[in-house]
Write a protein that holds these residues in place. Structure first.
Motif, PDB file in Angstrom:
ATOM      1  N   PRO A  27     -71.260 -99.725 -83.024  1.00 55.81           N
ATOM      2  CA  PRO A  27     -71.767-100.483 -81.655  1.00 55.81           C
ATOM      3  C   PRO A  27     -70.186 -99.414 -81.540  1.00 55.81           C
ATOM      4  O   PRO A  27     -70.532 -99.132 -79.701  1.00 55.81           O
ATOM      5  N   SER A  28     -69.384 -99.079 -81.028  1.00 51.71           N
ATOM      6  CA  SER A  28     -68.780 -98.314 -80.616  1.00 51.71           C
ATOM      7  C   SER A  28     -68.867 -96.827 -79.584  1.00 51.71           C
ATOM      8  O   SER A  28     -68.619 -97.049 -78.862  1.00 51.71           O
TER       9      SER A  28
ATOM     10  N   ALA B 150     -71.348 -97.808 -77.177  1.00 49.03           N
ATOM     11  CA  ALA B 150     -70.118 -98.073 -75.851  1.00 49.03           C
ATOM     12  C   ALA B 150     -70.163 -96.464 -75.242  1.00 49.03           C
ATOM     13  O   ALA B 150     -70.043 -96.469 -74.135  1.00 49.03           O
ATOM     14  N   VAL B 151     -69.223 -95.807 -75.896  1.00 46.91           N
ATOM     15  CA  VAL B 151     -68.978 -94.084 -75.440  1.00 46.91           C
ATOM     16  C   VAL B 151     -70.326 -93.449 -74.754  1.00 46.91           C
ATOM     17  O   VAL B 151     -70.260 -92.726 -74.032  1.00 46.91           O
ATOM     18  N   TRP B 152     -71.359 -93.516 -75.675  1.00 45.15           N
ATOM     19  CA  TRP B 152     -72.679 -92.948 -75.429  1.00 45.15           C
ATOM     20  C   TRP B 152     -73.127 -93.452 -73.721  1.00 45.15           C
ATOM     21  O   TRP B 152     -73.340 -93.062 -72.717  1.00 45.15           O
ATOM     22  N   ASP B 153     -72.701 -94.578 -73.617  1.00 44.75           N
ATOM     23  CA  ASP B 153     -73.441 -95.587 -72.373  1.00 44.75           C
ATOM     24  C   ASP B 153     -72.546 -95.020 -71.296  1.00 44.75           C
ATOM     25  O   ASP B 153     -72.633 -94.243 -69.580  1.00 44.75           O
TER      26      ASP B 153
ATOM     27  N   ASP C 277     -75.733 -86.552 -75.556  1.00 40.66           N
ATOM     28  CA  ASP C 277     -75.641 -86.330 -76.401  1.00 40.66           C
ATOM     29  C   ASP C 277     -74.940 -85.407 -76.996  1.00 40.66           C
ATOM     30  O   ASP C 277     -74.295 -85.086 -78.089  1.00 40.66           O
ATOM     31  N   GLU C 278     -74.789 -84.296 -76.467  1.00 44.39           N
ATOM     32  CA  GLU C 278     -74.514 -82.770 -76.568  1.00 44.39           C
ATOM     33  C   GLU C 278     -72.806 -83.539 -76.712  1.00 44.39           C
ATOM     34  O   GLU C 278     -72.449 -82.777 -77.571  1.00 44.39           O
ATOM     35  N   MET C 279     -71.964 -84.175 -75.526  1.00 42.05           N
ATOM     36  CA  MET C 279     -71.160 -85.155 -75.359  1.00 42.05           C
ATOM     37  C   MET C 279     -70.390 -85.362 -77.150  1.00 42.05           C
ATOM     38  O   MET C 279     -69.476 -85.719 -77.434  1.00 42.05           O
ATOM     39  N   LEU C 280     -71.497 -86.462 -76.927  1.00 37.72           N
ATOM     40  CA  LEU C 280     -71.228 -87.200 -78.095  1.00 37.72           C
ATOM     41  C   LEU C 280     -71.289 -86.485 -79.216  1.00 37.72           C
ATOM     42  O   LEU C 280     -70.457 -86.993 -80.462  1.00 37.72           O
TER      43      LEU C 280
END
Length: 68
Positions: A6-7, A10-13, A44-47
Motif C-alpha cells: 500500500p505504501s 501511494a508512492v507510485w501514484d 515504474d523505473e523510478m519505483l
C-alpha cells in the motif's frame, strides 16, 4: 507485473501524476495513450530504483555507518 505494498502504491501514484504532468508539457502533441504509457514506464523505473536503494540500505553493513 510487480505487486506493490500500500505504501509503494501511494508512492507510485505520486510518481505517476508528477511524471504525467511533465510528459504532457514535453509531448503535448502526442495522444493520451502515448502520454499514459510513457508516464507509467518512467514511474515504474523510478519505483524500481527506489526499491533497489532501499534493499541496498537494508543490506549495508552496520560498520559502514559507525564513526571511526
Amino acid at each position: 507485473m510487480i505487486r506493490l505494498s500500500p505504501s509503494e502504491q501511494a508512492v507510485w501514484d505520486m510518481f505517476f501524476v508528477s511524471v504525467t504532468v511533465q510528459v504532457i508539457r514535453q509531448a503535448d502533441q502526442r495522444g493520451p495513450e502515448y502520454i499514459a504509457e510513457r508516464a507509467a514506464e518512467i514511474a515504474d523505473e523510478m519505483l524500481l530504483e527506489r526499491r533497489e536503494r532501499c534493499v541496498e540500505r537494508r543490506s549495508a553493513s552496520v560498520d559502514r555507518i559507525r564513526p571511526d
